[in-house]
Design a protein around this motif. Structure first.
Motif, PDB file in Angstrom:
ATOM      1  N   GLN A  72      46.209  48.272  48.878  1.00 11.88           N
ATOM      2  CA  GLN A  72      47.092  49.583  48.429  1.00 11.88           C
ATOM      3  C   GLN A  72      47.345  49.324  46.966  1.00 11.88           C
ATOM      4  N   SER A  73      46.475  50.121  46.178  1.00 13.35           N
ATOM      5  CA  SER A  73      47.021  50.095  44.661  1.00 13.35           C
ATOM      6  C   SER A  73      48.390  50.262  44.083  1.00 13.35           C
ATOM      7  N   GLU A  77      50.614  48.636  41.424  1.00 12.95           N
ATOM      8  CA  GLU A  77      50.790  49.655  40.078  1.00 12.95           C
ATOM      9  C   GLU A  77      52.355  49.782  39.839  1.00 12.95           C
ATOM     10  N   VAL A  84      49.147  44.799  38.692  1.00 11.51           N
ATOM     11  CA  VAL A  84      47.868  44.953  38.554  1.00 11.51           C
ATOM     12  C   VAL A  84      46.992  43.814  38.319  1.00 11.51           C
ATOM     13  N   LYS A  85      47.701  42.838  37.664  1.00 10.75           N
ATOM     14  CA  LYS A  85      46.892  41.521  37.397  1.00 10.75           C
ATOM     15  C   LYS A  85      46.876  40.875  38.752  1.00 10.75           C
ATOM     16  N   GLN A  88      44.232  42.642  40.925  1.00 10.95           N
ATOM     17  CA  GLN A  88      43.160  42.228  40.655  1.00 10.95           C
ATOM     18  C   GLN A  88      42.404  40.798  41.281  1.00 10.95           C
ATOM     19  N   ASP A 104      42.421  50.949  47.911  1.00 14.32           N
ATOM     20  CA  ASP A 104      42.974  52.298  48.223  1.00 14.32           C
ATOM     21  C   ASP A 104      43.849  52.864  46.995  1.00 14.32           C
ATOM     22  N   SER A 105      43.235  53.556  46.223  1.00 14.05           N
ATOM     23  CA  SER A 105      43.917  54.154  44.917  1.00 14.05           C
ATOM     24  C   SER A 105      43.979  55.819  44.992  1.00 14.05           C
ATOM     25  N   ILE A 116      34.276  57.111  33.832  1.00 13.03           N
ATOM     26  CA  ILE A 116      35.034  55.850  33.430  1.00 13.03           C
ATOM     27  C   ILE A 116      35.798  55.210  34.550  1.00 13.03           C
ATOM     28  N   TYR A 117      36.277  55.877  35.439  1.00 11.68           N
ATOM     29  CA  TYR A 117      36.944  55.270  36.735  1.00 11.68           C
ATOM     30  C   TYR A 117      35.684  54.620  37.604  1.00 11.68           C
ATOM     31  N   ALA A 120      34.625  51.343  35.976  1.00  7.42           N
ATOM     32  CA  ALA A 120      35.614  50.349  36.005  1.00  7.42           C
ATOM     33  C   ALA A 120      35.554  49.774  37.481  1.00  7.42           C
ATOM     34  N   ILE A 125      32.269  46.600  32.298  1.00  6.62           N
ATOM     35  CA  ILE A 125      32.757  47.024  30.912  1.00  6.62           C
ATOM     36  C   ILE A 125      32.139  46.171  30.239  1.00  6.62           C
ATOM     37  N   PHE A 132      32.303  42.442  31.622  1.00  2.00           N
ATOM     38  CA  PHE A 132      33.701  42.246  32.326  1.00  2.00           C
ATOM     39  C   PHE A 132      33.613  43.261  33.701  1.00  2.00           C
ATOM     40  N   PRO A 134      36.726  43.991  35.989  1.00  2.00           N
ATOM     41  CA  PRO A 134      37.930  43.709  36.177  1.00  2.00           C
ATOM     42  C   PRO A 134      38.396  43.998  37.696  1.00  2.00           C
ATOM     43  N   TYR A 135      37.545  44.756  38.490  1.00  2.00           N
ATOM     44  CA  TYR A 135      37.857  44.988  39.877  1.00  2.00           C
ATOM     45  C   TYR A 135      36.804  44.585  40.852  1.00  2.00           C
TER      46      TYR A 135
ATOM     47  N   LEU B  44      38.349  42.401  27.227  1.00  2.00           N
ATOM     48  CA  LEU B  44      38.779  43.337  27.793  1.00  2.00           C
ATOM     49  C   LEU B  44      40.329  43.490  26.812  1.00  2.00           C
ATOM     50  N   ALA B  74      43.117  56.522  33.614  1.00  2.00           N
ATOM     51  CA  ALA B  74      42.009  55.919  33.983  1.00  2.00           C
ATOM     52  C   ALA B  74      41.357  55.292  32.934  1.00  2.00           C
ATOM     53  N   ALA B  78      40.738  51.211  33.412  1.00  2.00           N
ATOM     54  CA  ALA B  78      39.372  50.646  33.488  1.00  2.00           C
ATOM     55  C   ALA B  78      39.357  49.404  32.751  1.00  2.00           C
ATOM     56  N   TYR B  81      44.425  44.699  33.939  1.00  2.00           N
ATOM     57  CA  TYR B  81      45.954  44.585  33.702  1.00  2.00           C
ATOM     58  C   TYR B  81      46.097  44.946  32.158  1.00  2.00           C
ATOM     59  N   ARG B 107      47.008  61.040  41.121  1.00  2.00           N
ATOM     60  CA  ARG B 107      47.168  60.503  42.347  1.00  2.00           C
ATOM     61  C   ARG B 107      47.418  61.368  43.406  1.00  2.00           C
ATOM     62  N   TYR B 135      57.145  52.194  33.723  1.00  2.00           N
ATOM     63  CA  TYR B 135      56.440  53.326  33.131  1.00  2.00           C
ATOM     64  C   TYR B 135      57.631  54.352  32.483  1.00  2.00           C
TER      65      TYR B 135
END
Lengths: 309, 309
Positions: A72-73, A77, A84-85, A88, A104-105, A116-117, A120, A125, A132, A134-135, B44, B74, B78, B81, B107, B135
């Motif tokens: 569950q992102s 987040e 987020v790190k 990943q 799940d985002s 873009i999404y 990623a 990337i 790279f 990332p996910y 990145l 996004a 992408a 982190y 979201r 944020y």
């Protein structure tokens, strides 16, 4: 043929269920916070490290019980980039352990932003020839309210060479899903209109078991809808959230499966990962064993109604 | 009364428009990548730092022209982190420069996940008495396909003491938005059903100008819908994306405003931030001046049709 990979993993473990990793301050045991804060202080990094330990413990524990996990992102987040790190790294760790991994985002966007999404999440990337990713995941959840423009950028990644899935929200498990999703539109309701779109987008995207690479999210809490949708959309694989804490039962979710016991996976989060909290005496040090027992019970309960061949 | 703050900022600069910061490899000038890669390598992190320099340049340039900015999550997510870290810093920087700041993350989730997300975006995260706000923004975009359960967790933050807004997708600017949003449901279409929900959720959430703290996203590319919705929902403030690159014009968007020239803000991204690319001779070193000229032209074009009092 990622949907076939998912089905194969389900058959291998004889368990058509998925565990959702939704760490929150309420479900992560105190000792993991103590350990993380001792090293990183009471900081966002500290919370993220407690979540990491907790989720890695669950992933290590459940490899031989559940074939798939949902990460569950929002939970990560919420902590900013340090969350987020960790997320990943957990995605990669879950893949290493051979889980089918759903991120799940619940995003829905259009045009170049959706591209873009998609890139990623599923692609690469590039920076001056360096690549790279990332996910690391097999699939993500998407919201189709914006129509084809929001979904089409993902479709190339559902082809054989990329082997990804998208999980499209059709009929969600929450009570107020009826407010919009059940509005009557001609001879359909809005959520069947969404399922019809899923079938349209699925052109050329069916796996060897006959199911689309676009997986339909249909809540466990609406057994009537589940039954109707199963009958009408026999080529959509269902992901069924809302089991356990939200009120879905094994009896309810049996209707998600086809006559061979295929075509669906049931998802539970809190009832598994926070199973240790049911014992008022527990300090959470047994959270792994409690999660294993709950995951095994969920599997066995479902298998009372469904025979996975 | 965050919607009143937004309206006041618009009146102060006499400009009812918002610039979207959507950095991508295509729109960020080469020299910014060169500088970032020289320091951080082609990584990145390097891309994220190029995005940071680019967005900070735009934010510095436009303070006296546009009252509000939209940051597209996004584009940063992408990069993993390292992108999210830069995004968090840009949100804070934009707030310091006194912009109204919208985080565009589209979201839609439910129950405790929506609560977690709302708290992360608008509230505080606590660790042993230490308080963190990852944020810094005035508002986020949300998708209401899941119904009230997905929206209610945000509503407490729209009260006077929190001063936040949510931007709810009603009728999006993309062509295929009609596939779901224009389905006829009784005497309504799906997107007016969503607008009706916005009005229901707005109970007790109207600002001093009479507009709801729930802001309605209605695309510039559907002038007929814009006109119809403006007439029917005179208490919903409209955010109108799709101006410029997507085809919306000043003539089209005039219908989003009330008779005083209030009640709407028009959003453009690519046509402003990538304005330097219209000159085939440009190497992008003039991207700030080009963005300023484009933002001023957009303002002047809108003000030909709308008198902001």
């Amino acid at each position: 043929m990622s949907v076939d990979v998912l089905q194969a993993k389900i058959r291998k473990l004889k368990n058509p269920s998925m565990v959702g990793l939704d760490p929150t301050p309420e479900v992560v045991p105190e000792h993991l916070f103590n350990e993380a804060y001792a090293q990183y202080g009471p900081t966002l990094r500290g919370i993220a490290e407690a979540y990491r330990a907790y989720c890695m413990g669950l992933l290590d524990e459940l490899t031989d019980v559940v074939p798939a996990v949902k990460i569950q992102s929002a939970c990560f987040e919420a902590l900013g980039y340090e969350g987020v790190k960790v997320m990943q790294e957990l995605l990669s760790y879950a893949k290493e352990l051979d889980y089918y991994v759903l991120l799940d985002s619940m995003r829905g966007d259009v045009g170049n932003i959706a591209e873009i999404y998609a890139k990623a999440m599923f692609g690469q990337i590039e920076a001056r020839g360096e690549i790279f990713c990332p996910y690391t995941c097999d699939a993500i959840t998407v919201n189709g309210y914006l129509g084809s423009d929001g979904i089409k950028p993902f479709l190339p990644y559902l082809q054989d060479n990329s082997q990804k899935n998208i999980f499209l929200l059709i009929k969600t498990s929450n009570k107020s899903s009826r407010e919009l999703q059940d509005l009557i539109a001609g001879d359909r309701v809005v959520h069947t209109a969404m399922a019809d779109l899923a079938m349209r987008w699925s052109n050329g995207l069916f796996g060897k078991n006959g199911y689309s690479e676009i997986i339909a999210v249909v809540g466990a809490t609406h057994p009537y809808d589940l039954q109707t949708l199963r009958a009408k959309y026999d080529r959509l694989f269902f992901m069924v959230p809302g089991y356990g804490a939200q009120g879905g039962t094994a009896k309810n979710v049996q209707h998600a499966f086809d006559i061979y016991g295929h075509g669906a996976i049931i998802s539970a989060s809190r009832s598994i990962i926070a199973a240790w909290k049911k014992d008022a005496q527990s300090d959470g040090r047994n959270y792994r064993a409690a999660a294993r027992a709950a995951a095994e019970k969920m599997r066995d309960d479902i298998l009372k109604f469904v025979r996975v061949q």
